[in-house]
Design a protein around this motif. Structure first.
Motif, PDB file in Angstrom:
ATOM      1  N   UNK A  31       7.266 -37.221 -35.447  1.00 55.18           N
ATOM      2  CA  UNK A  31       8.186 -37.604 -36.511  1.00 55.18           C
ATOM      3  C   UNK A  31       9.583 -37.859 -35.959  1.00 55.18           C
ATOM      4  N   UNK A  32      10.007 -37.048 -34.977  1.00 51.48           N
ATOM      5  CA  UNK A  32      11.324 -37.236 -34.357  1.00 51.48           C
ATOM      6  C   UNK A  32      11.398 -38.555 -33.626  1.00 51.48           C
ATOM      7  N   UNK A  33      10.369 -38.853 -32.839  1.00 54.54           N
ATOM      8  CA  UNK A  33      10.348 -40.125 -32.097  1.00 54.54           C
ATOM      9  C   UNK A  33      10.347 -41.306 -33.050  1.00 54.54           C
ATOM     10  N   UNK A  34       9.601 -41.173 -34.137  1.00 51.24           N
ATOM     11  CA  UNK A  34       9.543 -42.270 -35.110  1.00 51.24           C
ATOM     12  C   UNK A  34      10.920 -42.495 -35.748  1.00 51.24           C
ATOM     13  N   UNK A  35      11.627 -41.403 -36.073  1.00 56.15           N
ATOM     14  CA  UNK A  35      12.956 -41.531 -36.675  1.00 56.15           C
ATOM     15  C   UNK A  35      13.939 -42.158 -35.695  1.00 56.15           C
ATOM     16  N   UNK A  68      19.223 -50.051 -21.919  1.00 55.02           N
ATOM     17  CA  UNK A  68      19.004 -48.623 -22.142  1.00 55.02           C
ATOM     18  C   UNK A  68      18.338 -48.378 -23.492  1.00 55.02           C
ATOM     19  N   UNK A  69      18.770 -49.130 -24.502  1.00 56.96           N
ATOM     20  CA  UNK A  69      18.169 -48.976 -25.827  1.00 56.96           C
ATOM     21  C   UNK A  69      16.689 -49.344 -25.796  1.00 56.96           C
ATOM     22  N   UNK A  70      16.344 -50.394 -25.047  1.00 56.17           N
ATOM     23  CA  UNK A  70      14.952 -50.813 -24.946  1.00 56.17           C
ATOM     24  C   UNK A  70      14.118 -49.749 -24.236  1.00 56.17           C
ATOM     25  N   UNK A  71      14.690 -49.138 -23.221  1.00 56.89           N
ATOM     26  CA  UNK A  71      13.982 -48.094 -22.481  1.00 56.89           C
ATOM     27  C   UNK A  71      13.707 -46.885 -23.385  1.00 56.89           C
ATOM     28  N   UNK A  72      14.729 -46.492 -24.168  1.00 55.12           N
ATOM     29  CA  UNK A  72      14.544 -45.373 -25.089  1.00 55.12           C
ATOM     30  C   UNK A  72      13.507 -45.708 -26.163  1.00 55.12           C
ATOM     31  N   UNK A  73      13.502 -46.955 -26.610  1.00 56.27           N
ATOM     32  CA  UNK A  73      12.535 -47.386 -27.625  1.00 56.27           C
ATOM     33  C   UNK A  73      11.106 -47.280 -27.085  1.00 56.27           C
ATOM     34  N   UNK A  74      10.891 -47.751 -25.863  1.00 62.22           N
ATOM     35  CA  UNK A  74       9.554 -47.697 -25.267  1.00 62.22           C
ATOM     36  C   UNK A  74       9.081 -46.262 -25.099  1.00 62.22           C
ATOM     37  N   UNK A  92       5.755 -44.668 -26.966  1.00 61.76           N
ATOM     38  CA  UNK A  92       4.656 -44.027 -26.230  1.00 61.76           C
ATOM     39  C   UNK A  92       4.212 -42.744 -26.935  1.00 61.76           C
ATOM     40  N   UNK A  93       5.121 -42.127 -27.669  1.00 64.18           N
ATOM     41  CA  UNK A  93       4.787 -40.901 -28.393  1.00 64.18           C
ATOM     42  C   UNK A  93       4.099 -41.210 -29.716  1.00 64.18           C
TER      43      UNK A  93
END
Length: 942
Positions: A382-386, A400-406, A410-411
């Motif tokens: 739920x945290x990753x989705x938010x 950096x934003x794209x890396x965090x999104x990927x 993955x979660x």
């Protein structure tokens, strides 16, 4: 210097004063001729405040608001007031407006037509001559109980003109106007908790929205902070009184115009739009003052105004200082309350952020933490989705934003569908998800698949996670993708839970309905499915109380399965060119009989819509299937040259048993037997005629109500059945029954009318039902009778014969017209429809139309009457004119234009027609309509 009117003009004015019907013609002639007529009209006493007409209450209880004829001149001549040399006249016009409005206030009446004309005059008066106190007059105009929206268009024009004036006084006038226009009232909510209220404006929402779209940006741009503040205060007052600030993402998901917005026409939505546009205009022209104001909004108490501020910040990003934009980079704004506006703020402007601002965004997203419902432990998914919600806004602008999104993806292995909305409304049903796909089901042996499906339990997760309903829908997809495999192994599926058995039957229903999978061995499919269903309903546990319990909204129980079986069988025998093999008729009949012996009926209340209940109940669906099966068998017998009586005899005992069910409180057959009466007459005319007393259940009130409702859907008149119902008095009894709906009663009125029009009954008969209906003098019945017969005008092959039938009824109805009461006038108005049957406007038809024409507009039928008079005027111009004049005894509108022009042309072509034509246009002028006079002039010029 304005010269006075000349001698001939004075003479014309004197004649108009003595003979008021001439005044509209005079006003029309002098409009636009100059201000000298203002003096003349004033001296003649025509501009006195008491001359402004008050609303007139008609005998029918309606109100008619007459036009003040003189106001037309005032509007046209006010164009000259823009010139400085006529300043003294401008002051006199303003004083006239003040005096007239004050008189209306003192005598407690209004005339929106006059106020509308006055608002046009204000557009032409120099702003410096208008006092701020004069805006109080506008407030009174807007409170008119009959109409106020008509003013908004002119007030919008005035506001825009005032905005072009750079004087402070003009800005103050606009501010004062906005303060009066944005006044709303409050009333208890029709639906809602006790004590809840809602705001409303007196204007039509469409008119108000047009006003807002035309003026809001401009007043924010020109008037500035004062205008924006008024709109903010109005919005916040509504939010406070309605207590809906915290729910703004529901009633207004997007500050900008968006298809998700559901309250565009509500008071809160309209004012929000006005505030948004005014703030945009203010910000684009006064960025320094606007920046201070925006900061105040963001620190305020209302989420809605904060959302508007965020939206404007995003649209005007380059106009603000870095410090102002950085205010939003605060965890307090990264919540669902501001999600839409902040998401778009980031998406539009992130690439313009400073490195410090970007890092601040990453830090805020990084610390987002959603805990599990029953503990403080972090819910990683739920945290990753938010976090992904915010990262989708910026991932295309930053590595950096794209890396965090990927990493978050993955979660979750799931992308947000509408990340810019905290909640998103879409049409259709809830989308249920499944943990197992149809493709995965294929790889599992059928006997093991049954265990997997039956043992499934919905996990306790988020509301949008996989569930039992999703698994069931996926099983249907599996069956549709592998129909041959499933039907071969259907024996393994007999122990499936009912939710999956329902999907199994529905899957084959869909394939059959769409005529897909033609390569399927449908004989085998039907054979195996009928055996499967027969075994299913033969088991005692299938009929257990547990299986009949109501499940969640999308989970099938026994009733769903029974209904699905009935619908599938009906599909299989409705059409001979797409039907199951006739060898299955007997086993299918046995299946239906097994079900009907055990399946209980739905509850039928006295006020139930019996047909709707019957056709949608499980038992009703099986009865419909049985009727269609009997029809199928009889058609097959007939094709082979055999009498279908033998086929009917196979079903007769079942239908005999069903006839008795009404006595036991099951009313599906009572309703459907009469609904399918035409089909039963084909199956066995003798059975129907013998059982008419049982079919219409006069001794069982609820059964009788159901039977009559079912029969009301029969489209074809069955003479013998009609004769029985007439003899037993059941049709008139139905008309007297309060429980039966208006639709049902109207169908019986239609049935009675058809019997008369087809010659089955005649007026000479003592018990003629149409004459009985007329003699009852029930307004609703007569109104529908007239309307229905009118609707037959193009359906009957012999129009002359139809007209003669109508003409025989006309004097009977005309005798009921009592012009001393409202219902009598409404009846006369309805009869105007029958002008369509008149082809010769002479003798009786002429007398009939002349008598009723004056009441045409009571029920708004003047339009239809004029269309027919235009047709008749080609051969009977003078007669048509006489009927028209009779119609104009009561005020009527000046349309349809083409019909009015045509009658005038035809009347004008007659030697004695000019006098009649003049009388006609004079009638319109008396009621404030001058277009017919213009049309007559055009005709005479040609």
């Amino acid at each position: 210097m304005v010269n006075p009117i000349n001698v001939s003009e004075k003479s014309a004015l004197e004649r108009a004063v003595k003979n008021p019907p001439l005044l509209p013609l005079l006003v029309q002639k002098v409009s636009g001729r100059g201000l000298q007529w203002f003096d003349a009209f004033e001296n003649a006493g025509l501009l006195k405040p008491e001359k402004n007409p008050q609303p007139i209450q008609t005998e029918e209880g309606y109100f008619r608001v007459p036009s003040w004829i003189i106001a037309e001149y005032l509007v046209s001549s006010s164009e000259l007031l823009k010139e400085e040399q006529y300043g003294d006249y401008a002051a006199r016009y303003i004083q006239l407006i003040r005096d007239t409005t004050q008189y209306a206030i003192q005598h407690e009446f209004g005339n929106y037509r006059t106020w509308w004309q006055f608002s046009k005059i204000l557009c032409n008066v120099p702003p410096k001559l208008i006092d701020i106190e004069d805006i109080e007059l506008v407030e009174y105009w807007l409170s008119d109980k009959f109409e106020s929206g008509i003013l908004l268009e002119e007030l919008a024009i005035w506001i825009l003109k005032l905005s072009e004036d750079t004087s402070e006084h003009a800005k103050q006038l606009v501010t004062a106007l906005l303060d009066k226009i944005y006044i709303c009232s409050y009333k208890p909510k029709k639906f809602g908790s006790k004590g809840s209220i809602e705001a409303e404006f007196t204007y039509r929402s469409y008119s108000f929205r047009q006003f807002i779209e035309k003026t809001s940006f401009k007043v924010g741009q020109i008037v500035g902070l004062n205008a924006v503040t008024i709109l903010q205060q109005c919005l916040e007052e509504i939010l406070k009184r309605q207590n809906d600030d915290m729910y703004s993402t529901i009633w207004r998901p997007a500050v900008e115009e968006h298809s998700q917005n559901i309250s565009r026409e509500d008071a809160n939505g309209l004012v929000l739009t006005a505030f948004r546009d005014a703030l945009m205009g203010f910000c684009l022209t006064s960025s320094e003052a606007a920046e201070i104001y925006i900061k105040q909004l963001l620190a305020g108490d209302y989420q809605v105004t904060k959302r508007v501020a965020i939206f404007v910040l995003g649209e005007c990003f380059d106009a603000w200082e870095e410090q102002t934009n950085s205010i939003l980079l605060n965890p307090d704004f990264f919540t669902c309350h501001y999600q839409h506006e902040l998401w778009h703020f980031l998406a539009k402007n992130f690439n313009k952020f400073t490195p410090e601002q970007k890092q601040n965004v990453f830090n805020i997203i990084e610390v987002i933490n959603i805990t599990e419902e029953d503990s403080d432990k972090c819910d990683e998914g739920a945290t990753a989705f938010r976090q992904m919600i915010w990262l989708t806004a910026i991932k295309d602008h930053d590595v950096q934003a794209l890396s965090l999104y990927k990493r978050a993806f993955a979660i979750t292995n799931q992308e947000p569908v509408h990340p810019d909305f905290s909640s998103y409304m879409s049409s259709g049903w809830v989308e249920h998800k499944s943990e197992m796909s149809a493709l995965e089901m294929i790889s599992i042996p059928t006997n093991e698949l049954v265990n997997v499906l039956n043992s499934y339990e919905t996990p306790i997760r988020r509301f949008d996670g996989p569930d039992l309903e999703g698994l069931a829908k996926e099983f249907r997809a599996y069956v549709k993708a592998n129909p041959a495999k499933v039907i071969d192994e259907i024996e393994f599926l007999k122990n499936l839970k009912l939710i999956f058995i329902y999907e199994l039957i529905e899957a084959y229903s869909e394939l059959w309905r769409k005529k897909e999978e033609q390569q399927l061995d449908w004989d085998k499919v039907w054979q195996n499915l009928i055996c499967f269903c027969s075994d299913l309903v033969s088991r005692n546990e299938f009929w257990s109380q547990e299986n009949s319990k109501e499940q969640s909204a999308f989970v099938a129980n026994r009733h769903w399965v029974i209904g699905s079986i009935g619908s599938f069988v009906e599909l299989g025998c409705q059409s001979d060119d797409h039907a199951f093999n006739i060898s299955l008729i007997e086993p299918v009949k046995d299946l239906m009989w097994k079900i009907l012996c055990k399946q209980e009926g739905n509850e039928f209340k006295e006020d139930s819509d019996a047909v709707s209940v019957a056709i949608n109940s499980p038992r009703g669906k099986c009865i419909q299937a049985l009727i269609n099966l009997a029809l199928y068998m009889c058609r097959q017998a007939q094709k082979t040259g055999e009498s279908h009586e033998v086929a009917w005899w196979c079903f007769e005992p079942i239908f005999d048993q069903e006839l008795l069910k009404a006595e036991k409180g099951e009313y599906e057959f009572a309703t459907l037997a009469t609904n399918y009466l035409g089909n039963f007459l084909y199956l066995s005319n003798n059975w129907v005629m013998t059982n008419l007393p049982n079919l219409f259940y006069p001794k069982n009130r609820r059964g009788w109500l159901c039977a009559m409702q079912g029969y009301s859907y029969v489209n074809k008149l069955q003479t013998a059945v009609y004769a029985y119902l007439k003899k037993q008095g059941l049709l008139i009894k139905a008309l007297d029954e309060e429980i039966l709906s208006d639709r049902t009663k109207e169908r019986f009125i239609q049935l009675i009318a058809v019997s008369y029009l087809l010659g089955i009954e005649s007026l000479e008969q003592d018990n003629c039902l149409i004459k009985i209906v007329i003699d009852r003098q029930r307004p609703d019945e007569l109104r529908h009778l007239i309307g229905f017969i009118w609707s037959q005008r193009e359906r009957d092959g012999n129009n002359d014969e139809l007209a003669q039938k109508v003409f025989a009824l006309w004097p009977l109805l005309l005798a009921l017209v009592d012009t001393d009461n409202l219902e009598g006038k409404k009846l006369a108005s309805q009869l105007c429809h029958w002008a369509v049957f008149v082809t010769r406007l002479e003798s009786e038809p002429l007398a009939w139309l002349t008598k009723i024409a004056s009441f045409a507009e009571v029920e708004y039928n003047a339009y239809d009457l004029l269309i027919n008079l235009a047709r008749l005027s080609k051969s009977y111009p003078l007669e048509a004119a006489k009927v028209w004049l009779a119609m104009l005894e009561l005020p009527s509108y000046d349309y349809p234009e083409e019909s009015i022009r045509e009658i005038l042309r035809n009347v004008e072509s007659q030697e004695s027609g000019k006098f009649l034509a003049n009388n006609i246009v004079d009638k319109y002028l008396e009621n404030g309509y001058q277009r017919p006079m213009d049309w007559l002039r055009d005709i005479r010029k040609k």
